[in-house]
Motif scaffolding. Structure first.
Motif, PDB file in Angstrom:
ATOM      1  N   TYR A   1       0.815  -1.218   0.000  1.00 28.01           N
ATOM      2  CA  TYR A   1       0.000   0.000   0.000  1.00 28.01           C
ATOM      3  C   TYR A   1       0.846   1.265   0.000  1.00 28.01           C
ATOM      4  CZ  TYR A   1       1.280   0.129   4.909  1.00 28.01           C
ATOM      5  OH  TYR A   1       2.004   0.167   6.065  1.00 28.01           O
TER       6      TYR A   1
ATOM      7  N   GLY B   1      -3.777   4.711  -4.948  1.00 28.63           N
ATOM      8  CA  GLY B   1      -4.609   3.521  -4.850  1.00 28.63           C
ATOM      9  C   GLY B   1      -4.354   2.479  -5.917  1.00 28.63           C
ATOM     10  N   ARG B   2      -3.500   2.806  -6.895  1.00 26.56           N
ATOM     11  CA  ARG B   2      -3.261   1.868  -7.994  1.00 26.56           C
ATOM     12  C   ARG B   2      -1.932   1.158  -7.779  1.00 26.56           C
ATOM     13  NH1 ARG B   2      -1.400   0.977 -13.252  1.00 26.56           N
ATOM     14  NH2 ARG B   2      -3.084   0.547 -14.747  1.00 26.56           N
ATOM     15  N   LEU B   3      -1.944  -0.163  -7.950  1.00 24.65           N
ATOM     16  CA  LEU B   3      -0.711  -0.926  -7.782  1.00 24.65           C
ATOM     17  C   LEU B   3       0.189  -0.731  -8.996  1.00 24.65           C
ATOM     18  CD1 LEU B   3      -2.286  -4.279  -6.571  1.00 24.65           C
ATOM     19  CD2 LEU B   3      -0.962  -2.721  -5.154  1.00 24.65           C
TER      20      LEU B   3
ATOM     21  N   THR C   1       2.254   1.391  -4.541  1.00 23.75           N
ATOM     22  CA  THR C   1       0.924   1.905  -4.822  1.00 23.75           C
ATOM     23  C   THR C   1       1.006   3.427  -4.908  1.00 23.75           C
ATOM     24  OG1 THR C   1      -0.252   0.112  -3.721  1.00 23.75           O
ATOM     25  CG2 THR C   1      -1.404   2.197  -3.896  1.00 23.75           C
TER      26      THR C   1
END
Lengths: 363, 509
Positions: free
Chosen positions: B362, B370-372, B367
């Motif tokens: 996280y 919110g995006r990996l 990240t």
């Protein structure tokens, strides 16, 4: 890598093949012509824009209910309550659609949102009970299906109408239908919900595969102990999963309320949209694209079936048998895998024998 | 020479790798034959070939001198080959007898003749000194007893050749001793045993001959009484192995972990940690020595936030981390190599790359918004794989398909790479071969030398003695003694672990 990803897809394909084959055998046994039967099925689904429109209309809520089941499943939960979440979503959408008069660009999104929120709340209850008190979600969601069925009926009868059989029509501004689309598809019941469904599938894929929340949900689904060890909040993941799952289901209800019907009537029994969602998620391997394809198949089968009695004299119930068999074969994928292994080992033995023979001949 | 089993020139390929090549295994009647090799060397593959689970690409198998073609485990059973798997295959809610007869029940009319079966189980148990109660429920008996049930199951099915797959991995030292005597009585009665293991001292203690496999290749067979652990180890690993880990004396500095009067319960609500005090300083390895079940797991779980502390205080760098959430504790600088790598350490259905960021996914750069960022994740994972010698085709491989040693190396890489102030290593080498153990010990000492505080929990006394700069003996949830490893010996530690008071060093005992 692509091959790795495709590895799981052959089972549903084989299952569909087996299901259709078994259907053909059953038709033969009962004296029908299977080729004519399947042609009638195909025509019933695609012959003209009206049929095609109806097929798309049928598959729309399936996509959403399939996504709902799949989403919960990814985090290790079995949401049997999609059916009930569809009901509350349907009711919420129709309520917003009938109670307000607003411009379309606010009214429609608001009605859709209301459906998602209602479904989400209906999913929150079992999610919370599971996370907090380890109550099994299957039991709670089954019970909540009945609560949803009878309370929506009671609300329609006593709150939204005065002992009426169904609600008023929703305002034009909340409808997913458009005159243009209806005319294009020769007055089928098709509506713009399909676009919302496809976008929901995109959202599903992005959320599950690309975001940190999806990473957590899947980790919790695979191994709760390791997720806890890694510092993830297992409880939060469970609740979030059920809420979002319920939200998808609520949207499926909105498809009926704002699209197909434009109202909600008293229901004697379940619509089966939610229960079929379980089959669709299973057939689609819990992936976004799989759910869309499986919904398409269900739409084609259910719509095409209506044409079978008139065009080929085959009773339309046959399609229910075929669908059941397809699901049976997917569920029995273990059997299919075993079957494949047996074929492979037979092939190897044969090769072994042949090479033995040729080497002996060499001597 | 009459061999009961001959596997000649076996070759088995899997897509991309040769798991077995040129392997010869000849087992004499009435001997204990050890099959030695590192994790992933191909021992299990070879045994699965013998047991009919895999078909070899090349080679010959003979049982009692007859050429055989074993295409399924049923055929292997009919030939008198029985296998005791590392992970038991027992039904918890059935009795011992019910488990043993499962699949070949003696019948009386339509009913299963349990009384007859119990008598037979009792008879076999007595014959080989297994001391198994036929009427006990499997879930109520110890792991060591369950293993004996598995052995009994083979004997009940008239197996003459028993394959034991790493049988001691799950046992306590006392249970290991019992198993060794059972194995000896089995061969005295004319059974033959293939013992799959990577523990050299067990081979020396019990085996007659030993066949070594290295990276899928057969290396050779030796008589155990003509060899030494050193020779076996170098045959297995392919180079000289040192058993005594080299290390400089410790230079402990500030206190990192300070536990005061800690109390923690287990899942049954019983106090397992009962007012425990412990300190670990920068630059030292503190080893917790104790018999399993004296509060070690609960202690580690309380420190890492996986279990609530009922009383007392846990300070990290003088800050209380008592009852914080696990993620907060990690963020404060704790890393944890868990005792059970499958249950806690890894999500087996995730790729090894995803597992490398299990705690840190996280955070940026893994990240953003919110995006990996899978590129970052896999690049990072590739680096750990490289640095910690994790043998895997790539970082996209499922964690499940790695061997135990490589899974553990990956976990250790992940934990150590976070540069924690406190590194907790619970049973870090359980079930691993000497090569991997050597590697992991080196890494732990490296971390100590970098100034980290290391808390080691192990049931292997050798490991505690070898690695620790200070040994804290745990007994019934308390630290009962703090000793220096060079001022003590196994004997004294053993007594302390059993709860006796320590006498002053130097005093005659």
């Amino acid at each position: 890598m692509i091959l790795q990803k495709l590895k799981g897809t052959w089972i549903p394909l084989v299952a569909i093949g087996f299901g259709l084959l078994a259907g053909a055998i059953i038709m033969l046994l009962f004296g029908y012509n299977p080729i004519q039967g399947y042609i009638a099925l195909w025509n019933g689904a695609f012959e003209n824009p009206y049929f095609t429109g109806e097929t798309i209309r049928l598959m729309t809520p399936y996509i959403l209910s399939g996504l709902a089941v799949a989403f919960a499943f990814r985090s290790g939960l079995l949401n049997i309550g999609v059916e009930g979440q569809v009901f509350v979503g349907w009711l919420a959408a129709v309520w917003v659609g009938t109670a307000f008069s607003l411009p379309a660009f606010i009214h429609l999104p608001l009605a859709i949102l209301a459906a998602a929120v209602a479904g989400g709340l209906w999913g929150f209850v079992p999610g919370y009970l599971k996370a907090k008190y380890q109550v099994h979600e299957v039991i709670i969601t089954i019970m909540m299906n009945y609560i949803a069925l009878y309370s929506t009926n009671a609300i329609i009868r006593n709150v939204l109408t005065d002992q009426g059989e169904r609600t008023d029509y929703i305002a034009e501004s909340a409808s997913l239908k458009s005159a243009w689309l209806t005319e294009l598809m020769e007055f089928s019941n098709i509506h713009f919900g399909i676009i919302l469904a496809i976008f929901s599938a995109l959202f599903y894929w992005y959320f599950i595969e690309k975001t940190k929340y999806g990473f957590e949900l899947k980790a919790v689904g695979f191994n709760r102990d390791a997720s806890k060890y890694a510092g993830m909040s297992v409880k939060r993941s469970i609740i979030m999963s059920m809420v979002i799952s319920g939200g998808f289901a609520g949207l499926a209800g909105a498809m009926e309320g704002l699209g197909t019907f434009g109202y909600m009537s008293l229901q004697n029994s379940f619509t089966n949209i939610g229960f079929d969602g379980i089959a669709i998620a299973l057939l689609g391997g819990n992936t976004a694209i799989g759910v869309i394809l499986a919904s398409g198949l269900f739409g084609v089968l259910k719509n095409g079936a209506l044409n079978m009695p008139t065009s080929a004299g085959v009773p339309h119930e046959l399609v229910d048998i075929i669908t059941a068999l397809i699901i049976f074969f997917v569920a029995a994928s273990y059997m299919i895998i075993l079957f494949r292994e047996q074929i492979i080992s037979m092939y190897h033995k044969l090769k072994h024998k042949l090479s033995n023979i040729s080497s002996k001949e060499g001597k | 020479m009459d061999y009961v089993i001959e596997m000649l020139d076996i070759r088995k390929e899997f897509p991309g790798i040769v798991a077995n090549n040129n392997i010869n295994l000849q087992v004499k009647k009435g001997e204990i034959h050890a099959l030695l090799g590192e994790n992933g060397a191909g021992k299990s593959t070879l045994m699965n070939v013998l047991f009919g689970i895999y078909q070899p690409e090349r080679g010959q198998i003979r049982v009692q001198g007859q050429d055989v073609n074993i295409t399924s485990p049923n055929i292997a059973n009919d030939l008198g080959i029985g296998m005791v798997h590392q992970h038991f295959m027992l039904v918890d809610t059935f009795t011992v007898t019910e488990n043993i007869v499962l699949g070949s029940e003696p019948k009386k009319g339509l009913k299963v003749d349990i009384a007859e079966a119990e008598k037979e189980v009792q008879r076999i148990s007595d014959q080989y000194g297994l001391k198994v109660d036929p009427k006990a429920l499997v879930r109520d008996i110890s792991v060591g007893m369950q293993q004996r049930v598995e052995i009994l199951k083979m004997l009940y099915r008239k197996a003459d050749i028993l394959i034991l797959d790493e049988p001691t991995a799950v046992l306590t030292p006392q249970e290991i001793d019992e198993l060794i005597s059972i194995m000896k009585s089995l061969v005295e009665e004319g059974k033959s045993i293939i013992l799959i293991t990577h523990k050299l001292n067990e081979i020396m203690a019990v085996a007659d001959r030993c066949t070594v496999i290295r990276r899928g290749e057969g290396i050779g067979t030796v008589n155990v009484n003509e060899t030494s652990t050193n020779e076996l180890a170098s045959m297995m690993v392919g180079r000289e192995v040192s058993f005594k880990t080299e290390k400089q004396p410790a230079a402990p500095k500030d206190v990192v972990l300070d536990i005061k009067n800690l109390v923690a319960k287990d899942n049954r609500d019983v106090d397992m940690v009962r007012g425990l005090d412990l300190q670990v300083k920068q630059g030292e390895i503190v080893g917790i020595a104790g018999v399993d079940g004296n509060g070690q797991s609960e202690l580690v779980e309380a420190i890492t936030g996986l279990r609530p502390s009922e009383d007392g205080e846990i300070l990290l760098n003088n800050q209380s981390i008592t009852n914080m959430k696990p993620r907060k504790i990690y963020e404060h600088g704790v890393a944890h190599i868990p005792q059970d790598r499958h249950k806690y350490g890894l999500v087996l259905d995730y790729s090894i790359g995803e597992n490398m960021v299990l705690q840190t996914y996280y955070q940026p750069p893994f990240t953003t918004y919110g995006r990996l960022n899978f590129n970052e994740i896999y690049n990072y994972a590739e680096r750990i794989i490289e640095e910690y010698d994790v043998r895997t085709p790539n970082s996209l491989t499922m964690a499940r398909s790695l061997s135990g040693g490589n899974q553990q190396k990956a976990i250790i890489g992940r934990e150590v790479d976070r540069s924690p102030d406190l590194l907790i290593a619970a049973q870090p080498t359980r079930g691993l071969d000497v090569g991997a153990i050597e590697f992991i010990h080196k890494k732990l000492i490296e971390e100590r030398d970098k100034g980290r505080a290391v808390l080691l929990v192990s049931f292997e006394l050798d490991e505690v003695m070898n690695l620790s700069d200070r040994i804290a003996v745990i007994y019934e949830g308390k630290i009962v003694a703090n000793v220096e490893p060079d001022e003590t010996d196994d004997q004294e530690l053993g007594l302390l672990m059993a709860g006796s008071q320590r006498q002053k060093v130097g005093e005659p005992q």
